[in-house]
Scaffold this motif. Structure first.
Motif, PDB file in Angstrom:
ATOM      1  N   ASP A 170     -20.683  44.963  36.860  1.00  0.00           N
ATOM      2  CA  ASP A 170     -21.987  44.307  36.859  1.00  0.00           C
ATOM      3  C   ASP A 170     -22.263  43.734  35.473  1.00  0.00           C
ATOM      4  O   ASP A 170     -21.369  43.697  34.614  1.00  0.00           O
ATOM      5  CB  ASP A 170     -23.083  45.286  37.278  1.00  0.00           C
ATOM      6  N   THR A 228     -23.974  44.917  33.050  1.00  0.00           N
ATOM      7  CA  THR A 228     -23.848  45.909  31.991  1.00  0.00           C
ATOM      8  C   THR A 228     -22.395  46.116  31.608  1.00  0.00           C
ATOM      9  O   THR A 228     -22.038  46.078  30.420  1.00  0.00           O
ATOM     10  CB  THR A 228     -24.471  47.248  32.432  1.00  0.00           C
ATOM     11  N   SER A 279     -20.707  43.122  29.887  1.00  0.00           N
ATOM     12  CA  SER A 279     -21.170  42.790  28.537  1.00  0.00           C
ATOM     13  C   SER A 279     -20.624  43.735  27.471  1.00  0.00           C
ATOM     14  O   SER A 279     -20.810  43.484  26.269  1.00  0.00           O
ATOM     15  CB  SER A 279     -22.697  42.799  28.490  1.00  0.00           C
TER      16      SER A 279
END
Length: 327
Positions: free
Chosen positions: A108, A110, A113
């Motif tokens: 996802d 999160t 990144s």
């Protein structure tokens, strides 16, 4: 199972876990093989074999660390990847290979990144507590794919976990062809070349699914079928295939149609398997269908009688193919 599938003693307990925040019980200090492992082709199995060898050397459990959804689907914000292996089929296959577990991380915003350093520190060390990591020669990770095999090896040396990077595995033994890849396997299946796909994978391509009720037209014309709805991402060429169907631990030969049934309704794609020399109720059963060879493209017939005549030819062709392959 078919020749080409692994035959091993299964671990007493296979651990299938998603997004653990600490090392899963039974996988503490595991050696993890990292990747998407879609299709579990010969290249993937080379990585897994090395992970198993490292785990045995260290006396630690061995698991696969993988991601859902596929990163390409996440970044495209829609399904763009022809998925070769479902979560359930992947777990079943890894268990056959003798692994102790599969760890799935939700891919996802999160996770995507995280920098390469954060992935090592937060995921591999804090959450999983790995003792070793094995990856392919082209493995990249972290935001903007900044993490490289060289970076991973340096972090392993600095933080005290073993790292093994597996070299390129070619489509041929001489190493003159392209590397084995999920992309090449998808292209073979889209062309209906399930024999080439099997060579790339190291085993016949297979799907798992629950047998569902259909229109029962096959039963009415003397060819009752086990119907299975495949993942919507499936781009297997529409046509007739020689297959095997495994249910309740027993494997049977079959002739299968994957397509839209243009003679009748031209509806949503469906896998329909006529199981050879079988009498029984398969509705609601979880079955595994392995694709052995392509017989012909799907076609529209002018009459049901013409369809039945061709289906008799298809079944005969499937029997010959399966007998020749020893399936």
């Amino acid at each position: 199972m078919l020749d080409g599938f692994p035959h091993v003693t299964h671990p007493s307990k296979f651990i299938d876990t998603t997004d653990p925040l600490s090392p899963p019980p039974g996988l503490e200090g595991a050696v993890v093989a990292i990747g998407n492992f879609d299709g579990l082709h010969r290249g993937h199995r080379g990585v897994i074999a090395r992970a198993k060898a490292l785990a045995a050397k260290l006396g630690k459990p061995c698991a696969v660390l993988t991601f859902e959804p596929h990163p390409a689907d996440f970044f495209a914000k829609k399904s763009v990847i022809f998925r070769l292996t479902s979560h359930e089929a992947k777990a079943a296959f890894l268990r056959r290979l003798g692994l102790d577990g599969m760890i799935v991380l939700t891919f996802d915003a999160t996770l995507s990144s995280l920098t390469a350093q954060q992935f090592v520190d937060d995921v591999l060390i804090r959450r999983l507590g790995v003792s070793g990591v094995v990856a392919g020669y082209d493995f990249h990770f972290g935001a903007k794919r900044q993490g490289t095999p060289e970076f991973l090896k340096a972090e392993g040396a600095r933080q005290g976990f073993a790292v093994d990077i597996v070299e390129r595995i070619s489509q041929d033994e001489e190493g003159s062809l392209d590397a084995v890849s999920s992309t090449a396997t998808r292209a073979a299946l889209e062309a209906g070349d399930v024999a080439l796909a099997a060579r790339l994978l190291g085993h016949p391509w297979f799907v798992e699914g629950e047998v569902i009720h259909g229109a029962k037209r096959g039963r009415a014309i003397g060819f009752p079928t086990a119907n299975i709805a495949l993942d919507p991402s499936c781009r297997l060429r529409h046509g007739i295939y020689a297959v095997t169907l495994t249910v309740d631990g027993r494997t049977h030969g079959g002739a299968a149609n994957f397509g839209k049934r243009p003679t009748f309704d031209d509806g949503p794609p469906l896998l329909e398997v006529f199981v050879l020399d079988f009498a029984g109720d398969l509705y609601g059963k979880l079955v595994e269908v392995a694709f052995i060879d392509f017989i012909r493209p799907e076609a529209k017939f002018d009459s049901v009688e013409a369809l039945v005549a061709r289906m008799n030819e298809d079944v005969a062709a499937a029997r010959r193919t399966l007998a020749a392959r020893g399936a």
